[in-house]
Motif scaffolding. Structure first.
Motif, PDB file in Angstrom:
ATOM      1  N   VAL A 180     -18.889  -2.037  36.067  1.00 14.53           N
ATOM      2  CA  VAL A 180     -17.604  -1.435  35.714  1.00 14.53           C
ATOM      3  C   VAL A 180     -16.976  -0.747  36.935  1.00 14.53           C
ATOM      4  N   SER A 225     -15.774  -3.336  39.383  1.00 11.50           N
ATOM      5  CA  SER A 225     -14.603  -4.089  38.910  1.00 11.50           C
ATOM      6  C   SER A 225     -13.342  -3.233  39.011  1.00 11.50           C
ATOM      7  N   VAL A 226     -13.478  -1.951  38.718  1.00 15.76           N
ATOM      8  CA  VAL A 226     -12.325  -1.059  38.792  1.00 15.76           C
ATOM      9  C   VAL A 226     -11.865  -0.905  40.241  1.00 15.76           C
ATOM     10  N   ALA A 254     -10.305  -4.174  41.396  1.00 17.33           N
ATOM     11  CA  ALA A 254      -8.988  -4.414  40.796  1.00 17.33           C
ATOM     12  C   ALA A 254      -7.934  -3.500  41.418  1.00 17.33           C
ATOM     13  N   THR A 288      -9.634   5.561  37.066  1.00 19.19           N
ATOM     14  CA  THR A 288      -8.621   4.887  36.255  1.00 19.19           C
ATOM     15  C   THR A 288      -8.000   5.792  35.191  1.00 19.19           C
ATOM     16  N   ASP A 313      -8.087   0.841  31.329  1.00 16.79           N
ATOM     17  CA  ASP A 313      -8.418  -0.375  32.061  1.00 16.79           C
ATOM     18  C   ASP A 313      -7.277  -0.834  32.963  1.00 16.79           C
ATOM     19  N   ALA A 372     -18.934  -8.241  38.497  1.00 17.79           N
ATOM     20  CA  ALA A 372     -17.645  -7.561  38.332  1.00 17.79           C
ATOM     21  C   ALA A 372     -16.489  -8.506  38.632  1.00 17.79           C
ATOM     22  N   ASN A 409     -13.739  -9.633  35.899  1.00 16.47           N
ATOM     23  CA  ASN A 409     -12.291  -9.477  36.120  1.00 16.47           C
ATOM     24  C   ASN A 409     -11.573 -10.809  35.978  1.00 16.47           C
ATOM     25  N   THR A 462      -8.794  -8.446  33.039  1.00 13.50           N
ATOM     26  CA  THR A 462      -8.665  -6.994  32.952  1.00 13.50           C
ATOM     27  C   THR A 462     -10.041  -6.411  33.274  1.00 13.50           C
ATOM     28  N   THR A 463     -10.066  -5.153  33.704  1.00 13.91           N
ATOM     29  CA  THR A 463     -11.371  -4.511  33.782  1.00 13.91           C
ATOM     30  C   THR A 463     -11.829  -4.239  32.350  1.00 13.91           C
ATOM     31  N   THR A 464     -13.125  -4.004  32.184  1.00 15.30           N
ATOM     32  CA  THR A 464     -13.655  -3.819  30.830  1.00 15.30           C
ATOM     33  C   THR A 464     -14.553  -2.588  30.824  1.00 15.30           C
TER      34      THR A 464
END
Ligand SMILES: Nc1ncnc2c1ncn2[C@@H]1O[C@H](COP(=O)(O)OP(=O)(O)O)[C@@H](O)[C@H]1O
Ligand SMILES: [Mg+2]
Lengths: 255, 347
Positions: free
Chosen positions: B89, B92-93, B96, B168, B172, B255, B259, B264-266
């Motif tokens: 997570v 990925s954030v 993104a 964030t 997300d 990640a 994405n 989207t991030t999750t």
């Protein structure tokens, strides 16, 4: 006469206030089995640790073939041809005998594959088999993990491993303490084979008849000092026990 | 001196018990997988065997497989990585956000951006690097500070997830590069979904490293007896740190895949990843005690719950039963592992 393979003079070891080794002299000559005996707490294990690089002496000198050395680590002692078979069997039980023999000294493939980290398993297995054959070790299986072998076979793998990487002296601290009668006999036979292969053995054992049977020379420690030294032919169990329990320090060699 | 008498078995061949446990310990889970596939294929050949269903199955498995590979390395060293999902997570954030920023799009953008492959590449590197960084933290705490892996990775789990939420504001990031989503998330290479290709490449690479190289052998040795490895001159600390970094890096790869797939991030979707990967690894015959395991086993362990769920859905069995069945299978797997160990140590 040649200088001893390994010689220690005037070794002292203190742990805080405890003066555990008080000027011990000890030598290992080529092609011999030397037993190191003494009561519990006499300092045998401490001496072995110092001579195999696992611990540093508080005072005293060590030399290999007459040249002074300082062992900063077991690896350095190993580079001088000296290794220890640890009491608690420093093997990886889930690995095969061959992988254990080469642990830390793995054989790599030739060329690019080797540089990328690829093992030459076939060659490792071949050489391990060769080593076992040389020492007369018969394993139930060469591929099964070490944990599936009997205690005696495991000890044999550990000794074969030491003999692979040390060409001068192997220390064995109570190698048969946890073994039954039959397996003990096999390990003793293996110790003789190691000697035959040209490697000297220092054996620590509490089994006096065994010591007298297998050793060429017996060094007795008591309370951190040399108290006696015998040729195996000239001594019986009673005299050994007397020296272990009531011996007085022998004259120190001049240094 | 004590002379314990134990039977001398130097010349015995493999005992029958050992042969049985080897069979059951090593092969039974593979037989279970084959059985499940055969069962569902026989009951509903049209639905279960369809190309669409099979490709969905592998896509569902892809991300989990990549994460489970990392978990395999860790568990082989007798460690555990609870942080995997949270690191995914976090990575990925960060990835993104980086891609949004590089593409010059506003943080509130929905849908897709037209970020270039260069931006996607940088974003992917950020994800992998972030994962490795978390792995380095966990690895250092386990190997050098000597804190139990369970506690360390529970801690990094919380930290990584918390920081992802702080970055964030808990919302997300819903804008991903169009190219990433189209070509990686939904695209395919020579007819094989790109996500599956990535998972296959990672798996094959990991199998080679773990089973054929010096690095892999030493990983097994450390898990089997770290003290023996240390005495053999192996830098156990460095290896342990590297192992957790591998797990982190693979969470970073996961990640990017996540994405790409979901566009989207999750943030809320990975709380169970650690347990799912651990059970897959253990199902696959890798021992929680360390020193024993395989990549092939992990592949099987990943597919069993996915096929079970898929089969239950197709058969109309309430999918909750899959959870029940998986719990039982997991316990049996660990039990078999322990029986195997005990039988061996009797030797
Ligand atoms: N690390 C240590 N710290 C303090 N005392 C020690 C340490 N290691 C050994 N000793 C002491 O040194 C003495 C000799 O121990 P050791 O060499 O193990 O004897 P042995 O092997 O002959 O039975 C014992 O009294 C033991 O308690
Ligand atoms: Mg001792």
């Amino acid at each position: 006469m040649d200088a001893p393979l390994l010689e220690a003079r005037g070794i002292h070891k203190r742990f805080g206030h405890a003066h555990v080794l008080r000027g011990v002299d000890f030598a290992v000559h080529a092609g011999e089995i030397c037993a190191l005996v003494g009561d519990n707490g006499a300092g045998k294990s401490t001496l072995v640790k110092i001579l195999s690089g696992a611990d540093a002496p508080s005072a005293g000198t060590i030399s290999v073939e007459g040249r002074p050395v300082v062992f900063a680590s077991p690896a350095e002692a190993q580079r001088h041809g000296i290794a220890t078979v640890y009491q608690d069997l420093a093997l990886a039980p889930d690995l095969s005998p061959a992988d254990n023999i080469f642990l830390g000294n793995e054989l790599m493939r030739r060329g690019l594959a080797g540089r990328l980290g690829f093992l030459d398993r076939a060659e490792m297995r071949r050489r391990a088999t060769e080593q076992f054959a040389r020492l007369g070790v018969r394993l139930r299986s060469n591929k099964a993990p070490v944990s599936s072998l009997s205690g005696g076979q495991r000890q044999s793998v550990a000794i074969s491993r030491a003999a692979m990487w040390a060409d001068k002296v192997i220390f064995m601290d109570e190698p048969t303490a946890a073994l039954g009668v039959v397996q003990t006999a096999r390990v003793i036979e293996l110790i003789r084979q190691v000697k035959q292969a040209g490697i000297s053995v220092v054996l620590i054992s509490h089994n006096m008849p065994q010591v007298i049977e297998v050793a060429d020379r017996i060094v007795v420690l008591r309370l951190g000092e040399n108290v006696a030294e015998f040729h195996a032919g000239d001594v019986d169990v009673d005299r050994l026990i007397a020296a272990m329990t009531a011996g007085t320090p022998t004259a120190r060699s001049p240094s | 001196m004590s002379t314990t008498t134990e039977p001398d078995r130097e010349d015995d061949a493999e005992t029958r018990r050992e042969r049985l446990t080897r069979l059951f310990g090593g092969g039974w889970i593979f037989l279970l997988l084959i059985f499940l596939i055969a069962l569902f294929a026989a009951l509903r050949p049209m639905q279960f065997g369809s190309a669409y269903n099979l490709s969905q199955l592998t896509i569902n498995a892809a991300i989990l497989l990549v994460l489970s590979i990392g978990q395999t390395f860790v568990i082989v060293t007798a460690g555990i990585d609870l942080a995997i999902g949270a690191v995914l997570v976090f990575a990925s954030v960060l990835s993104a956000k980086t891609m949004l920023w590089l593409a010059g799009a506003a943080g509130t953008t929905f849908g897709t951006t037209d970020a270039s492959w260069l931006v996607i590449g940088i974003g992917s590197l950020v994800a992998v690097a972030a994962g490795m960084a978390w792995g380095a933290v966990s690895g250092w705490l386990v190997a050098v500070a000597r804190i139990p892996a369970l506690i360390v990775t529970l801690g990094t789990f919380g930290m990584a997830l918390g920081l992802a939420q702080i970055i964030t504001g808990g919302v997300d990031v819903r804008a991903m590069p169009e190219r990433l989503v189209a070509h990686v998330g939904a695209g395919s290479i020579a007819g094989v979904p790109t996500l599956v290709v990535i998972a296959v490449v990672v798996t094959a690479g990991a199998a080679v490293v773990l089973h054929l190289t010096r690095f892999g052998t030493r990983v097994f040795a450390i898990g089997s007896n770290a003290e023996a490895a240390r005495r053999a001159g192996i830098n156990v600390r460095a290896y342990m740190i590297a192992i957790y970094m591998i797990s982190g890096a693979l969470a970073g790869v996961g990640a990017v895949m996540s994405n790409a797939r979901f566009s989207t991030t999750t943030i809320g979707g990975h709380g169970m990843d650690n347990l799912t990967t651990i059970s897959a690894v253990v199902l696959g015959g890798t021992s929680l005690f360390g020193g024993v395991g395989s990549i092939a086993g992990t592949v099987i362990g990943v597919f069993i719950p996915i096929i079970l769920l898929n089969g239950f859905v197709i058969l109309g069995i309430p999918p909750f039963w899959q959870t029940v069945a998986m719990g039982a299978v997991l316990i049996v797997a660990v039990w078999v592992d322990q029986l195997k160990r005990r039988a061996q140590e009797r030797g």
